[in-house]
Design an enzyme around this catalytic site. Sequence first.
Site, PDB file in Angstrom:
ATOM      1  N   GLU A 192      -1.591  13.042  -4.589  1.00 53.80           N
ATOM      2  CA  GLU A 192      -0.143  13.759  -4.429  1.00 53.80           C
ATOM      3  C   GLU A 192      -0.291  15.136  -4.761  1.00 53.80           C
ATOM      4  O   GLU A 192       0.559  15.940  -3.968  1.00 53.80           O
ATOM      5  CB  GLU A 192       0.784  12.988  -5.474  1.00 53.80           C
ATOM      6  CG  GLU A 192       1.068  11.636  -5.213  1.00 53.80           C
ATOM      7  CD  GLU A 192       0.186  10.378  -5.638  1.00 53.80           C
ATOM      8  OE1 GLU A 192      -0.957  10.841  -6.388  1.00 53.80           O
ATOM      9  OE2 GLU A 192       0.244   9.419  -5.304  1.00 53.80           O
ATOM     10  N   HIS A 228       6.967   3.109 -13.754  1.00 51.23           N
ATOM     11  CA  HIS A 228       7.146   2.812 -12.294  1.00 51.23           C
ATOM     12  C   HIS A 228       8.872   2.634 -12.272  1.00 51.23           C
ATOM     13  O   HIS A 228       9.384   2.166 -11.123  1.00 51.23           O
ATOM     14  CB  HIS A 228       6.616   1.512 -11.417  1.00 51.23           C
ATOM     15  CG  HIS A 228       5.113   1.893 -11.221  1.00 51.23           C
ATOM     16  ND1 HIS A 228       4.143   1.563 -12.248  1.00 51.23           N
ATOM     17  CD2 HIS A 228       4.763   1.939 -10.184  1.00 51.23           C
ATOM     18  CE1 HIS A 228       3.050   1.891 -11.583  1.00 51.23           C
ATOM     19  NE2 HIS A 228       3.403   1.872 -10.160  1.00 51.23           N
TER      20      HIS A 228
END
Lengths: 386, 347
Positions: free
Chosen positions: B72, B141
């Site tokens: 990322e 998450h």
Amino acid sequence: MANSHTRAKTQEKVEAESEPRSTASSDYGKGALRQGGGDSLNGVDPEVAVRLMRQMLLFRRFEERAEEAYAIGKIGGFCHLHIGQEGSAAGTVGALHQDDYVIGTYREHTQALAKGMSPNAVMAELYGRVGGCSRGRGGSMHLFDAEKYFLGGAGIVAGQVPTATGVGFAIRYRGEKRVVLCLLGEAALNQGAFHEALNFAAIWKLPVIYAVENNVYGMGTAFYRVSRTHVDDRALAYGIPCHVVNGQDVLSTYTLFRRLADEVRHGSGPHYVEIRTYRFKGHSMSDPVSGTYRSKEEVEQRTEEEDPIRILKERCFAAGVMDQEELEGMDAEVRKQIDGAAQFADSSPAPDPVNLYDYVYAQTSQHGRLFLDGRDDAPGDGGAEA
Amino acid sequence: MTPPATVVQRPRVAELTYREALNQALQEEMKRDESVFLMGEEVAQYHGAYKVSKGLLEHFGNRRVLDTPISELGFSGLGVGAALAGLRPVIEFMTFNFSFLALDQVINTAAKWRYMSGGQFKVPIVFRGPNGAALQLAAQHSHACETYYFHAPGIKVVAPATPADAKGLLKAAIRDDDPVIVLEGELLYNIRGTVPEDGEHIVPLGKADVKRTGTDLSIVAHGRSVHLALQAAGELEQEGVDTEVVDLRSLRPLDAETVLASVRKTNRAICVEEGWPFGGVGGQVVSIIQEEAFDWLDAPVFRVTQADVPMPYAKNLEQTAKPSLERVVRACHRVLYGDGAWGDDTQ
Ligand SMILES: Cc1ncc(C[n+]2csc(CCOP(=O)(O)OP(=O)(O)O)c2C)c(N)n1
Ligand SMILES: [Mg+2]
């Protein structure tokens, strides 16, 4: 150690004959997986072989039950099965001492069991019950057991790699003879966190084994699509010895990890192992077993040829340490154990919402609830009323 | 010269899902502008983890639709560099939970290069992906990430609630010359709505939208919380309460005028969001309201947020922790009648 080789920093990179060097397809690693160690137990104690068999059966049946429970909604969220990779869990974690540490990924049910965590507590966690090993707060991706030195359960790819390295730092700091096993998937090798952590482990000679489960894919992406080097090359740049082992052959895996753990415990510094394996199921429960990124034929063929349980079974039978009847008996026992785990999970209550604010900080307010500014009677909705 | 007779053309609309609307925005902008490309994990061959980029690889090829490694920080920074060099990258985070790994490139580079260079450089980049809690995905998450981004000058942040806004805001974001964070609702991808098929359907950044007009009370929300607010408004209607729902759409720039106009009309407000309360979006909205509409208020402004805890996995705990219809309606009751306004609502 027929299926593994070691490369130290100073060694010339030798192309091991048995190693297929092309990463240009998903066949990568298959050659290594097919060559077995003949029909012997590779020098592994028969008792150990039998124990590893029981472990792998337990993992398989546990995951099958989790799959069923997910289908009927008893388990929610993300759920990543380890079916096909049982040899890797049994051969790595199973080779450690009780007081060694393990930290893994979200695909960690079997590693938790391998570390001696109770199937009841792990299943109950998957069900989100208070009897779960994380008291229902963590779920499938976040299994913990402080007493067993099982540190999770990390949901962020490569997030556990620096963390494991820090555990290694603490071991060395206190002068203990312990090991930390860091499990990661091959797709984690492209994260910066991985590289930074490995460099630390190398320069400070930390007692960490980085075990990369190369199951060929990270979700739908085969490793060769996102790397120009091989999985087993990745630690060489940091001066960490690299090894390759066939994870479908639990005996080889176990033997290698026994040896490495011993070395690490005696001050060798870190090791890095590529475990070649294959994921028989989809990435998670919402991902089909085959589809855009791998064919049905591929999955069927590799499932057929590389089942770690079948491979060990054949070896045990050939070595005469177990026969079909004994295996079936063992399987029946394991199934009973799993039935028990599912029953335990079913009967364990859901966490009481009154305890919603537990475990956020070391202390909570006298109402068992933590307000935004530390006052017990602060105004406002302040989140949920429990 | 006689001007050509004007033909009143009805805009063509289609019934699309939020997912399809985003896909359409990407298609249209990539067709319109060669410099737009899409990059992220699983966006090409797999069509995105949430299938937003379906068909894009097939249509635009692998020069413009690129699968990345799980890196990322790397691909976000790469996008920033490409933007500095004149391209218009659209970076997909598989979910915004993973954007934390890239935060340095977004905050320290994307947001500041224009400023630090005295205006010589621009960073026209879009970071998009699902945001907020889905179902039982537990603590790592389930983040609502708006505040991490909207805190930083130099960045714009939008959070569409409907398919039409999703399309219009994404298109505006791609055309904008500053970095824009597009927060898609992880639980909104399947909702349907009418969407203009028009290639010029642009929803301007910084414009809120009154999704329901009312006179008694304002609910200020964004993203998925807008739907909760509308549901609550429906319930309150049964009690004879006429609720206005202000969908912020953009969090930065934040459309203070629309919020203030609503509060000056209704004299009461609550804010609903999926993030945590401490330093949340609602905190900013409340600050604007009390500074500029204090004299119009008949009650304190309350906020309904995720409980101040990491998201628990267990279903019942998760439900307790998330903003619920019940909690929104209760907060409305409190500002409507004023009673117990400063009490502890755990009782
Ligand atoms: C930082 C981060 N990015 C993306 C994801 C989403 N994600 C979860 S698992 C996964 C693939 C990881 O593959 P690998 O490391 O090979 O492990 P495997 O799933 O094969 O066991 C991805 C992309 C994540 N959890 N964290
Ligand atoms: Mg993998």
